[in-house]
Write a protein that holds these residues in place. Structure first.
Motif, PDB file in Angstrom:
ATOM      1  N   LYS A  95      -2.319  -3.640   9.400  1.00 57.38           N
ATOM      2  CA  LYS A  95      -3.627  -2.468   8.187  1.00 57.38           C
ATOM      3  C   LYS A  95      -3.633  -1.721   7.518  1.00 57.38           C
ATOM      4  O   LYS A  95      -3.998  -1.580   5.941  1.00 57.38           O
ATOM      5  CB  LYS A  95      -4.135  -2.203   9.691  1.00 57.38           C
ATOM      6  CG  LYS A  95      -4.674  -2.777  10.450  1.00 57.38           C
ATOM      7  CD  LYS A  95      -5.581  -2.226  11.473  1.00 57.38           C
ATOM      8  CE  LYS A  95      -6.498  -2.813  12.661  1.00 57.38           C
ATOM      9  NZ  LYS A  95      -7.227  -1.835  13.605  1.00 57.38           N
ATOM     10  N   GLN A  96      -2.108  -1.871   6.659  1.00 55.26           N
ATOM     11  CA  GLN A  96      -1.507  -0.711   6.378  1.00 55.26           C
ATOM     12  C   GLN A  96      -1.840  -0.201   6.092  1.00 55.26           C
ATOM     13  O   GLN A  96      -2.930   0.892   4.995  1.00 55.26           O
ATOM     14  CB  GLN A  96      -1.795  -1.819   4.513  1.00 55.26           C
ATOM     15  CG  GLN A  96      -0.877  -2.784   3.955  1.00 55.26           C
ATOM     16  CD  GLN A  96       0.752  -2.315   3.457  1.00 55.26           C
ATOM     17  OE1 GLN A  96       1.406  -1.419   4.206  1.00 55.26           O
ATOM     18  NE2 GLN A  96       1.248  -3.452   3.314  1.00 55.26           N
ATOM     19  N   GLU A  97      -2.198   1.247   7.142  1.00 52.98           N
ATOM     20  CA  GLU A  97      -2.669   2.538   7.215  1.00 52.98           C
ATOM     21  C   GLU A  97      -1.627   3.085   7.802  1.00 52.98           C
ATOM     22  O   GLU A  97      -1.203   2.868   9.088  1.00 52.98           O
ATOM     23  CB  GLU A  97      -4.111   2.659   7.650  1.00 52.98           C
ATOM     24  CG  GLU A  97      -4.290   1.771   9.401  1.00 52.98           C
ATOM     25  CD  GLU A  97      -5.807   1.813   9.242  1.00 52.98           C
ATOM     26  OE1 GLU A  97      -6.360   1.640   8.646  1.00 52.98           O
ATOM     27  OE2 GLU A  97      -5.883   2.139  10.310  1.00 52.98           O
TER      28      GLU A  97
ATOM     29  N   LYS B  98       1.129  -1.467  -0.034  1.00 54.64           N
ATOM     30  CA  LYS B  98       0.076   0.251   0.236  1.00 54.64           C
ATOM     31  C   LYS B  98       0.967   1.446  -0.237  1.00 54.64           C
ATOM     32  O   LYS B  98       1.803   1.670   0.482  1.00 54.64           O
ATOM     33  CB  LYS B  98      -0.475   0.294   0.801  1.00 54.64           C
ATOM     34  CG  LYS B  98      -2.237   1.023   1.836  1.00 54.64           C
ATOM     35  CD  LYS B  98      -2.939   1.321  -0.008  1.00 54.64           C
ATOM     36  CE  LYS B  98      -4.115   2.109   0.252  1.00 54.64           C
ATOM     37  NZ  LYS B  98      -5.021   2.778   2.164  1.00 54.64           N
TER      38      LYS B  98
ATOM     39  N   TRP C 296       3.343   3.804  11.114  1.00 54.33           N
ATOM     40  CA  TRP C 296       2.327   2.895   9.765  1.00 54.33           C
ATOM     41  C   TRP C 296       2.403   1.507  10.226  1.00 54.33           C
ATOM     42  O   TRP C 296       3.307   0.889  11.093  1.00 54.33           O
ATOM     43  CB  TRP C 296       3.209   2.347   8.686  1.00 54.33           C
ATOM     44  CG  TRP C 296       2.256   2.024   7.499  1.00 54.33           C
ATOM     45  CD1 TRP C 296       2.788   0.653   7.146  1.00 54.33           C
ATOM     46  CD2 TRP C 296       1.799   2.387   6.682  1.00 54.33           C
ATOM     47  NE1 TRP C 296       1.833   0.631   5.908  1.00 54.33           N
ATOM     48  CE2 TRP C 296       1.423   1.817   6.029  1.00 54.33           C
ATOM     49  CE3 TRP C 296       1.446   4.280   6.591  1.00 54.33           C
ATOM     50  CZ2 TRP C 296       0.428   1.862   4.588  1.00 54.33           C
ATOM     51  CZ3 TRP C 296       0.217   4.121   5.058  1.00 54.33           C
ATOM     52  CH2 TRP C 296       0.001   3.471   4.801  1.00 54.33           C
TER      53      TRP C 296
ATOM     54  N   ARG D 146      -1.002   4.626  11.544  1.00 59.85           N
ATOM     55  CA  ARG D 146      -1.947   5.110  12.564  1.00 59.85           C
ATOM     56  C   ARG D 146      -1.908   6.958  13.419  1.00 59.85           C
ATOM     57  O   ARG D 146      -2.301   7.305  14.044  1.00 59.85           O
ATOM     58  CB  ARG D 146      -0.816   4.722  13.929  1.00 59.85           C
ATOM     59  CG  ARG D 146      -1.954   4.384  15.592  1.00 59.85           C
ATOM     60  CD  ARG D 146      -2.791   3.708  14.925  1.00 59.85           C
ATOM     61  NE  ARG D 146      -2.740   3.034  15.082  1.00 59.85           N
ATOM     62  CZ  ARG D 146      -2.199   1.441  15.729  1.00 59.85           C
ATOM     63  NH1 ARG D 146      -2.115   1.348  16.807  1.00 59.85           N
ATOM     64  NH2 ARG D 146      -1.933  -0.187  15.310  1.00 59.85           N
TER      65      ARG D 146
END
Length: 717
Positions: A493-495, A372, A489, A497
């Motif tokens: 969840k590949q997002e 991602k 990161w 924080r």
């Protein structure tokens, strides 16, 4: 007492301390007594930092927590040490049994008492400074390795050397270059696996063929070498890796130019799988039309490659950027983590390379598990999980296919979304802390295949990146778009924080600790601590220079310390000096070490170029001559002195040449200034070309005079 006597007393006291505390030490009376078993069990002695990433998995996480989010605001300077040369500082210090081993510019090695910064010994490998102009990104070095009583350093001019850890005397030296006529350099830190010192090389921008080599740690004898791109297409490829790679290259120009694919930084090792992971760099040339007839994936450019460290044989690879055309190297930090993904425990490898995607890969097989983008990008829209390939936005990315050869704005640009500055991982939070870049640049195809030259940056010849106007207002607009951030990161969840924005790119690498802390230095001259879970800033202190390297933490005699290698320099401050100036810092190479209750004073900064003012002679050049001079300067001189002759302060700003230096300009051009790393351009620039460069610099000196006068007038209102 002499330095050697002092060090012997130091190790005797360490032995006593170890006996009292009950901590086991491998042959404690011997300095740098490190081996693979000790590195593998590093968590049993968290007070040491025995390899570049602290552990073989390169997580850059420390279990130490005496300094924590509840008391870090009491952190103060414990000691500092001034390095010899004020250029870029990128080293990760190694700390073993109370001794710190680190490097400064031009690969000089220092052994310091980790308690107070006292010098135990210094080793200068006498790097050939005339070759500094052949190094991509300043005369930097990312640190040493230690093993069995020796300290190992890669020297800028291509040597690998072993030093006696007790005396600081050279034990052996090998020339790692495959072709001395090529611009092969070393800036990375060695790694040592199973008694083998492993080192890669730099130089893709100047036309070299990439490789990585293993040497016997005791003798320096070459054990194996793994090439990352094919050689002469007329010859049969040797080994499984080259058999695979050769099918992905076309024509023969890549062999003439070298192909690139240098392994100039990242490595990690899994002792259980017995796999060495390397990150491979960009192509030579950048332009795939010139490099490989515009065809093919060009393995193993911009790839992660798994190698058997026993024999250097290929095991698997994952290419992050097939057919790389943008300098999207995969040389960024590679870390290994065991984590649960979709309810299953996985052994993964993680990387956030220049292309902007965060990758999670099965490190046993090379299978892509997720990817991602962690910053906004426009060159691709995602990654195809079936093929593992990026989904290119060809209308934006494929500049070399444009029949009209129009410039295209591409993000990220050549220093990428994340460069060499190491990220770190915290197992308590499950987050990776990435020093990210936000930047874009224009890419434009240029006719012809440029000749290979040790002074000309290939990306100045086959791809017009068109990023630097001369006027201050144009520069300001670009500077406003080149920013940075610290990203926490979530790799599952590949997002993101949490994030912390910065005003410029090229902020430092990160360190995470069990004290719920993330430490990072910044490009604008600060050292900072954030809470690892939420990103709250809980400590900050000035550094009196930009900080690029990643900090470390260690413990001696029950006291925890945090060390930052500080010193502005590197690619951004040299090549893009005009944009680097927005950081507002100067080179000041030093070691800064902090502890709770530290009361040492930060040494004052001395700017060696502060008094330089323009002293140009009469401008006599024609418009055509000055235009030619600009092109020659940016092709031959900008790598060190900055595009359009605007220096970031690491090396002299040539707009401020003295009257005397203007008078002896040809003598400098053809004679060089070797002590400073300025090479001779004899045989590279003829008299007419040298005069064109001189006229351009005179013109730029008058431009600077006008800017200074305008600024003075504005300030007086």
């Amino acid at each position: 007492m002499n330095q050697i006597g002092l060090q012997r007393c130091l190790f005797a006291s360490l032995l006593l301390s170890a006996a009292i505390s009950g901590h086991a030490m491998a042959t404690p009376t011997s300095p740098a007594a490190v081996d693979g078993a000790r590195i593998s069990a590093a968590d049993n002695e968290p007070g040491n930092w025995m390899t570049t990433g602290r552990t073989y998995d390169e997580q850059r996480y420390s279990p130490l927590k005496k300094i924590n989010d509840g008391n870090v605001d009491k952190l103060g300077l414990a000691w500092s040490y001034k390095l010899d040369i004020d250029r870029g500082v990128e080293a990760t210090p190694i700390i073993v049994d109370g001794v710190m081993y680190t490097t400064g510019p031009f690969s000089i090695v220092y052994a310091l008492d980790a308690r107070d910064g006292k010098l135990l010994w210094k080793y200068d490998p006498q790097s050939d400074r005339s070759r500094a102009g052949e190094a991509c990104c300043d005369a930097v070095n990312r640190g040493v390795a230690v093993w069995n009583g020796k300290v190992y350093v890669g020297v800028l001019d291509g040597r690998l050397e072993a030093i006696d850890a007790k005396t600081g005397q050279k034990v052996w030296s090998v020339d790692t270059r495959t072709d001395p006529s090529r611009s092969i350099t070393i800036t990375g830190a060695p790694r040592i696996v199973k008694g083998k010192v492993i080192i890669g090389n730099g130089g893709a921008e100047f036309g070299v063929r990439g490789y990585i080599t293993a040497y016997d740690a005791e003798t320096g004898k070459q054990d194996w070498r793994f090439f990352t791109v094919p050689g002469d297409p007329k010859e049969m490829p040797k080994g499984k890796g080259m058999e695979i790679a050769a099918k992905t290259w076309f024509g023969d120009n890549y062999a003439k130019q070298g192909g690139g694919g240098t392994v100039w930084d990242s490595m990690s090792y899994d002792p259980e799988l017995n796999l060495l992971y390397i990150g491979v760099g960009n192509g030579s040339s950048w332009n795939p039309r010139i490099r490989s007839e515009g065809r093919g994936d060009n393995l193993f450019l911009s790839s992660i490659v798994a190698i058997n460290p026993d024999n250097g044989e290929y095991v698997w690879h994952y290419q992050t950027t097939p057919g790389d055309a943008w300098d999207y190297t995969a040389t960024a930090h590679i870390m290994l983590v065991d984590m649960e993904i979709n309810g299953k425990q996985r052994k993964v490898l993680m990387q956030a390379p220049k292309n902007g995607f965060f990758y999670v890969i099965d490190r046993a097989t090379g299978e892509l598990l997720s990817a991602k983008n962690f910053i906004p990008i426009n060159w691709a829209t995602g990654v195809d999980m079936k093929t593992g390939r990026p989904i290119r936005n060809e209308k934006v990315s494929d500049y070399w296919k444009d029949p009209e050869k129009k410039a295209r704005l591409i993000q990220p640009a050549f220093w990428g979304a994340h460069d060499w500055q190491p990220m770190s991982y915290n197992p308590a939070t499950g987050l990776v802390y990435i020093p990210a870049h936000i930047m874009s640049a224009m890419y434009q195809d240029v006719e012809g295949a440029p000749p290979r030259s040790k002074f000309k940056s290939i990306y100045q010849l086959d791809v017009n990146t068109g990023m630097m106007p001369e006027d201050p207002e144009g520069l300001r607009k670009i500077a406003d778009t080149w920013t940075g951030k610290l990203i926490a990161w979530d790799p599952v969840k590949q997002e993101a924080r949490w994030e912390v924005p910065y005003s410029t790119i090229f902020n430092g690498g990160t360190l995470s600790t069990a004290g719920n802390l993330v430490f990072e230095g910044t490009a604008n001259g600060r050292v900072v601590a954030y809470t690892a879970d939420k990103g709250t800033k809980v400590w900050e202190s000035p550094a009196n220079t930009g900080v690029m390297a990643a900090p470390v933490t260690y413990e001696v005699d029950g006291e925890q310390y945090v060390t930052f290698m500080a010193g502005w320099g590197g690619a951004f401050s040299t090549f893009a000096g005009a944009l680097s100036l927005q950081a507002g810092v100067k080179p000041n190479a030093q070691v800064l070490t902090y502890k709770l209750g530290g009361i040492a004073k930060l040494p004052a900064l001395k700017d060696r170029f502060a008094d330089r003012k323009p002293e140009p002679p009469k401008l006599t050049g024609t418009t055509a001559q000055i235009d030619q001079g600009r092109e020659l300067f940016n092709g031959s001189c900008s790598q060190c002195h900055g595009i359009n002759a605007i220096s970031g302060g690491v090396v002299p700003d040539l707009r401020t040449l003295s009257k005397e230096n203007h008078e002896r300009f040809l003598g400098i051009i053809y004679g060089g200034r070797i002590p400073d790393g300025m090479p001779s351009f004899q045989g590279h620039l003829d008299l007419q070309q040298a005069e064109a460069v001189h006229q351009y610099l005179i013109k730029r000196a008058y431009d600077l005079q006008d800017q200074l006068a305008a600024a003075k007038k504005t300030a007086s209102k």
